[in-house]
Scaffold this motif. Structure first.
Motif: not given
Length: 240
Positions: A96-107, A162-166
């Protein structure tokens, strides 16, 4: 009239202490972290500082090479594994964190491995050392007391969610210690989200725009239970 000095968000004091403790000449670690360090970072000797933070089954530690300023320090999140379920949780968090990073919202995630040391199993993953502190620190500063800045920060927090939910991600542990902030050279505030160990697919679940404010806990000391519950209800959440 003498101008009052405004408080800035405190830099991570724990990180400062750790940087002082990780001095030249320290013996490189001989534990499970080194197994991962060598694979991710080649022949670089990374040194472990004190614990930055922790939960019931994991700790965060700073890792850096004190003799080489070109190596960007990273944070190791280390889990003690006691069941197949914990392996699943750790693996999913990294995904999940790798995905969130690819969305530019996580380290950025630098590496991950399950390993054994001295008969104990560990899950270790390295991530980018990001920011100047947590959202909890930011809330306690003068910056957050300015209505325009507070609205800007809350808008950016809502944008992250919003980015996570989308992208069908439900974090499921929204509190102020799980957001990191960084103030850029121009004064712009950047925010990122961490700790996806409770994350899951959103599916048909409701989108939640409420973050538990952990700064309130400092104000609960000495209050009776009824007062604590009232304060938590009235001031314990940031509604975005």
């Amino acid at each position: 009239m003498k101008k009052s000095r405004k408080r800035r968000p405190s830099k991570n004091r724990t990180r400062t202490r750790m940087r002082k403790s990780v001095g030249r000449g320290r013996t490189p670690i001989k534990d499970p972290y080194k197994l991962l360090m060598n694979k991710v970072c080649g022949d670089i000797n990374l040194y472990i500082g004190d614990i930055m933070a922790g939960g019931s089954y994991y700790v965060y530690r700073l890792c850096e090479d004190p003799e080489c300023n070109t190596i960007v320090p990273v944070v190791a999140k280390i889990y003690k594994i006691d069941s197949e379920k914990s392996v699943e949780i750790i693996t999913r968090e990294v995904e999940f964190m790798r995905l969130a990073n690819s969305l530019e919202v996580s380290p950025r995630v630098e590496g991950f491995e399950l390993c054994e040391y001295d008969g104990v199993f560990y899950g270790v993953f390295l991530m980018e050392l990001y920011g100047d502190g947590t959202l909890t620190d930011l809330i306690g500063s003068d910056i957050y007391s300015v209505s325009e800045k507070r609205e800007e920060i809350n808008s950016k927090l809502r944008g992250i969610l919003d980015i996570l939910y989308d992208n069908n991600i439900s974090h499921n542990d929204l509190h102020s210690d799980n957001f990191l902030y960084k103030i850029g050279e121009g004064g712009d505030i950047e925010l990122k989200i961490i700790d996806f160990d409770m994350a899951d697919n959103l599916d048909d679940a409701d989108r939640i725009y409420r973050i538990r404010d952990k700064s309130i806990f400092k104000k609960l000391d000495g209050k009776d239970f009824k007062t604590q519950m009232k304060m938590m209800k009235e001031k314990g959440y940031i509604n975005l």
